[in-house]
Design a protein around this motif. Sequence first.
Motif, mmCIF file in Angstrom:
data_model
loop_
_atom_site.group_PDB
_atom_site.id
_atom_site.type_symbol
_atom_site.label_atom_id
_atom_site.label_comp_id
_atom_site.label_asym_id
_atom_site.label_seq_id
_atom_site.Cartn_x
_atom_site.Cartn_y
_atom_site.Cartn_z
ATOM 1 N N TYR A 209 0.854 -1.190 0.000
ATOM 2 C CA TYR A 209 0.000 0.000 0.000
ATOM 3 C C TYR A 209 0.892 1.243 0.000
ATOM 4 C CZ TYR A 209 -4.477 2.360 1.083
ATOM 5 O OH TYR A 209 -5.639 3.100 1.037
ATOM 6 N N HIS A 308 -7.224 4.074 -4.451
ATOM 7 C CA HIS A 308 -8.319 4.137 -3.479
ATOM 8 C C HIS A 308 -8.880 5.545 -3.324
ATOM 9 C CE1 HIS A 308 -6.999 0.139 -2.693
ATOM 10 N NE2 HIS A 308 -5.795 0.574 -2.351
ATOM 11 N N GLY A 309 -8.032 6.541 -3.485
ATOM 12 C CA GLY A 309 -8.520 7.909 -3.338
ATOM 13 C C GLY A 309 -7.378 8.878 -3.147
ATOM 14 N N ILE A 310 -7.736 10.127 -2.941
ATOM 15 C CA ILE A 310 -6.753 11.190 -2.798
ATOM 16 C C ILE A 310 -7.074 11.990 -1.543
ATOM 17 C CG2 ILE A 310 -5.865 13.333 -3.817
ATOM 18 C CD1 ILE A 310 -6.395 12.039 -6.580
ATOM 19 N N GLU A 311 -6.102 12.079 -0.670
ATOM 20 C CA GLU A 311 -6.256 12.861 0.558
ATOM 21 C C GLU A 311 -5.716 14.272 0.329
ATOM 22 O OE1 GLU A 311 -4.163 11.144 3.870
ATOM 23 O OE2 GLU A 311 -4.675 12.767 5.238
ATOM 24 N N PHE A 314 -10.208 18.437 -2.463
ATOM 25 C CA PHE A 314 -11.599 18.689 -2.077
ATOM 26 C C PHE A 314 -12.427 17.440 -2.377
ATOM 27 C CE2 PHE A 314 -15.835 20.290 -3.523
ATOM 28 C CZ PHE A 314 -16.311 20.613 -2.268
ATOM 29 N N LYS A 330 -3.631 7.454 -2.594
ATOM 30 C CA LYS A 330 -3.519 6.181 -1.887
ATOM 31 C C LYS A 330 -3.773 5.093 -2.912
ATOM 32 C CE LYS A 330 -3.785 8.660 2.003
ATOM 33 N NZ LYS A 330 -4.674 8.529 3.135
ATOM 34 N N ILE B 310 -11.707 14.866 -5.767
ATOM 35 C CA ILE B 310 -12.548 13.756 -6.208
ATOM 36 C C ILE B 310 -13.469 13.357 -5.055
ATOM 37 C CG2 ILE B 310 -12.547 11.330 -6.943
ATOM 38 C CD1 ILE B 310 -9.871 11.919 -8.350
ATOM 39 N N ALA B 313 -14.297 8.849 -3.478
ATOM 40 C CA ALA B 313 -13.149 7.976 -3.241
ATOM 41 C C ALA B 313 -12.735 8.108 -1.782
ATOM 42 C CB ALA B 313 -12.004 8.363 -4.170
ATOM 43 N N PHE B 314 -11.721 7.334 -1.396
ATOM 44 C CA PHE B 314 -11.244 7.378 -0.017
ATOM 45 C C PHE B 314 -10.364 8.610 0.162
ATOM 46 C CE2 PHE B 314 -7.799 6.024 2.963
ATOM 47 C CZ PHE B 314 -8.557 6.120 4.117
ATOM 48 N N SER B 315 -10.775 9.531 1.038
ATOM 49 C CA SER B 315 -10.022 10.780 1.161
ATOM 50 C C SER B 315 -9.560 11.045 2.580
ATOM 51 C CB SER B 315 -10.880 11.945 0.674
ATOM 52 O OG SER B 315 -12.079 11.992 1.417
ATOM 53 N N ASP B 316 -9.817 10.108 3.487
ATOM 54 C CA ASP B 316 -9.388 10.298 4.868
ATOM 55 C C ASP B 316 -7.913 9.964 5.015
ATOM 56 O OD1 ASP B 316 -11.946 10.963 5.494
ATOM 57 O OD2 ASP B 316 -12.499 8.971 6.221
ATOM 58 N N SER B 317 -7.389 10.185 6.208
ATOM 59 C CA SER B 317 -6.029 9.751 6.486
ATOM 60 C C SER B 317 -6.061 8.232 6.670
ATOM 61 C CB SER B 317 -5.498 10.441 7.742
ATOM 62 O OG SER B 317 -6.305 10.108 8.838
ATOM 63 N N GLY B 318 -4.900 7.625 6.709
ATOM 64 C CA GLY B 318 -4.834 6.174 6.876
ATOM 65 C C GLY B 318 -4.971 5.437 5.564
ATOM 66 N N SER B 319 -5.123 4.136 5.659
ATOM 67 C CA SER B 319 -5.179 3.296 4.461
ATOM 68 C C SER B 319 -6.468 2.498 4.468
ATOM 69 C CB SER B 319 -3.981 2.344 4.436
ATOM 70 O OG SER B 319 -3.931 1.591 5.630
ATOM 71 N N LYS B 320 -7.150 2.473 3.350
ATOM 72 C CA LYS B 320 -8.381 1.696 3.216
ATOM 73 C C LYS B 320 -8.310 1.006 1.862
ATOM 74 C CE LYS B 320 -13.431 2.152 3.254
ATOM 75 N NZ LYS B 320 -14.557 3.099 3.268
ATOM 76 N N THR B 321 -8.628 -0.275 1.844
ATOM 77 C CA THR B 321 -8.482 -1.044 0.604
ATOM 78 C C THR B 321 -9.822 -1.145 -0.101
ATOM 79 O OG1 THR B 321 -8.729 -3.013 1.958
ATOM 80 C CG2 THR B 321 -6.496 -2.357 1.374
ATOM 81 N N VAL B 322 -10.217 -0.033 -0.678
ATOM 82 C CA VAL B 322 -11.538 0.032 -1.294
ATOM 83 C C VAL B 322 -11.414 0.309 -2.788
ATOM 84 C CG1 VAL B 322 -11.781 2.525 -0.898
ATOM 85 C CG2 VAL B 322 -13.836 1.099 -1.056
#
Lengths: 469, 469
Positions: A209, A308-311, A314, A330, B310, B313-322
């Motif tokens: 990851y 997975h996405g972009i932190e 927005f 990510k 975006i 999608a996953f935009s939080d901190s940490g790691s998520k496998t989505v």
Amino acid sequence: IYNCMEGDFIYVCMYALREWVAIESDSSNVLKRPDLHRMMETTAQKLRLMGGTVELVDIGEQELPNGQTLALPKVVTATFGTDPNKHTVCVYGHVDVQPAKLEDGWATDPYNLTDINGNLYGRGASDNKAPVLAWIHAVEAYQALSMELPVNVKFVIEGMEETGSNGLDAMILAQRDTFFSDVDYIIISDCGWLSRRPALTYGTRGNCYFFAEVEGPKQDLHSGVYGGTVIEPMTDLIGILGDPSGKILIPGIREAVAPLSDEEWKMYQDIQFDMDSYKNKIGVTQLMYSNKVDLLAHMWRYPTVSVHGIEGAFSDSGSKTVIPAKVTAKFSIRQVPNMDPAMVKKQVTDYLHSVFAKRKSPNKLKVTMVIGAKPWLADTQHPLYEAGKAAVKRVFDMDPDLIREGGTIPIARTFQDVTGKSIIMMPIGGFDDGLHSQNEKMSRYNYIEGTKLFIAYLNEVSQIKKTSV
Amino acid sequence: IYNCMEGDFIYVCMYALREWVAIESDSSNVLKRPDLHRMMETTAQKLRLMGGTVELVDIGEQELPNGQTLALPKVVTATFGTDPNKHTVCVYGHVDVQPAKLEDGWATDPYNLTDINGNLYGRGASDNKAPVLAWIHAVEAYQALSMELPVNVKFVIEGMEETGSNGLDAMILAQRDTFFSDVDYIIISDCGWLSRRPALTYGTRGNCYFFAEVEGPKQDLHSGVYGGTVIEPMTDLIGILGDPSGKILIPGIREAVAPLSDEEWKMYQDIQFDMDSYKNKIGVTQLMYSNKVDLLAHMWRYPTVSVHGIEGAFSDSGSKTVIPAKVTAKFSIRQVPNMDPAMVKKQVTDYLHSVFAKRKSPNKLKVTMVIGAKPWLADTQHPLYEAGKAAVKRVFDMDPDLIREGGTIPIARTFQDVTGKSIIMMPIGGFDDGLHSQNEKMSRYNYIEGTKLFIAYLNEVSQIKKTSV
């Protein structure tokens, strides 16, 4: 012995699952930590009442993002039988669950086990409470008939699996020469079948990851005022991730993958798997591959990249005219034999930096690998698997599919690396149980027949010759 | 008359700004709505006590994402003088502010106006409370000296500017033939200088804001279990946005842009603008262009694309496998003469669909334009601007820079389209005021000299010949 699985005994099984599902043991929600502690205590108490030697092992605290600490749920260990002339199996499972709220789209209260047409709906029913209970019931069945257990049975049951098994690796390492010293085999039932046909699982993918961070201005900027003058981090990030082909372009990744043998190809060909129901389940009209073998191979034994996405950008609803100053993509690459996470880390980092360098951007790129979990693969000819095939044949009167898991079960690698013992994954969950989703369920059929399978399996394992470990 | 800007009168100005900044009139935070209502009432009361004819115009309610409704802050209108022989100017401003919290990195309490070395720190100090007060003080100055106002002065002051001026367009349209019927000129002071040199603003960019949504599976999927089998929406989305060049590739966009004339080039050449302090301010080592004219041109009169983020999608901190099932990119293209938002909408939509079609993805792409704001450009030779140049010369003893604004001030277009009157933007904010950022400030110098500028400007406007409107 399977006849015991009727009448009162089935009632006991159902009652136990109802009681366990009613405890909201959500390990990701710190507010539910008291429930999680209660879940571990309930599990320990159940095993104590059965006469097991039970311990609640303190594995310390976790640190929360705000800097506070929170006690981790204790790990339950239990031992039934210490006969040195018998094999000793150790069953691993977990009793924590994913979050669930009625308003997420559940048809029933997720913490009130509800039987609809033979399906038992409730959060954690399939992942992993019913399988853990089925193992417990297997021991209970021998006890109910006053039969001696054919093998010594140990349990390791944790409460942090859904959030990364915090503290478990250290606990296994610490007890390698004590609790685990006499264990011959590890059994994990934290996965599912691929179809209505029973299955044994002999491999999981690993996972690397990555965070790719592009940092530019010292703070977010207004896109009207500054757009056109600054080189935007978001443009850089999308530029290095964007790839018209959808393939993994990173040199070295595909080359490391073990080639697909004719034998493996044939094995996939025979596996029961319905492409249409798979498509329906996920709600797509077209998959990456249109034939079964290619699809299964890419699910199990080829690497894949997911963004997975972009932190930092927005991500709320609505419109905001911002130039984000620091954005972090990510993404992860599933690992298969013979990929090596350390090598993948270098390949990915080098590749992204080389693509980024071509942009001649003044922004800064930082690539970090935050998880590097290796794949796991078992020998399907091992006596542990032969015993599994025999048990499936006995209970279901058919041969199991030998399958892999596309996801990562890092604990399998830990058990293997720390104890050096062989591992089998023996699922009893249905292919459509909806793990981590709304309306998770376990069918009565899988729960009860699964318990029978475990009863049979203990017997089959007892017949493995002592030499073959 | 400028002599009045001393002693007690300056104290009155400071006191008023302190009082206004103390009201947390954050229009984006529904919990602060009572403060916002109080801000409008305070503004109205100030104007009433000065003898103006004041109205608090009800502009209805806004609908919140949860379906509830919330009363919008009333719009304050005020009239000072109705002499048909005089010109009538209408000053537009807003008294709502962006959010601000001490813990965001403010050195002082953002709602307690704090004077440090002649800079007045506080949220909303520069955007837009001090400029609105400076206009009010200009009227007060004439009153304090018992001098007749040289022109009739009207005010339109709203409380929703920071969240899109909800309800204001309709209010302007509704009062076109009443409140606005005798207005000759519109004055907006909701922008800033480009350097320490005073400026008049003669153009703003428009904005076309797009959502590009790619939808695939019916729900989010686990990237381990499904990665390699589904065509991931995120890959599609990044694939169609990704662009190694950083340029706008959409056919037709650049072709529509008005060519840069020699005259304009020369005008930019003469503008006071320090590249190094601009770089320092935003914290970058390199800008998109290394010479002043190119940079200013791309800030003001060329289009630019920004990808804001975006959603889904996953935009939080940490790691998520989505594997996110539905992802929506938010991006916008700043509009300049002679671009047409309707045409841009078609160009962008067609382009994205054509790039997407090449991917042969089963996922669905939906492109929508949620904002289509036209650019605004004034004639710098218009008597309104000549009056502005004269007022700047009188107060600051220098010629103003004639500048544009890269951002969008949609209300300028609305005033122009609805009333058909000429508009001038006359900023008094400093180039380094930190609008929308931490530690927003207005200097005492700009506040007080800005008030003098407005006093002088009212006088200059009164000398415009009645025929030239």
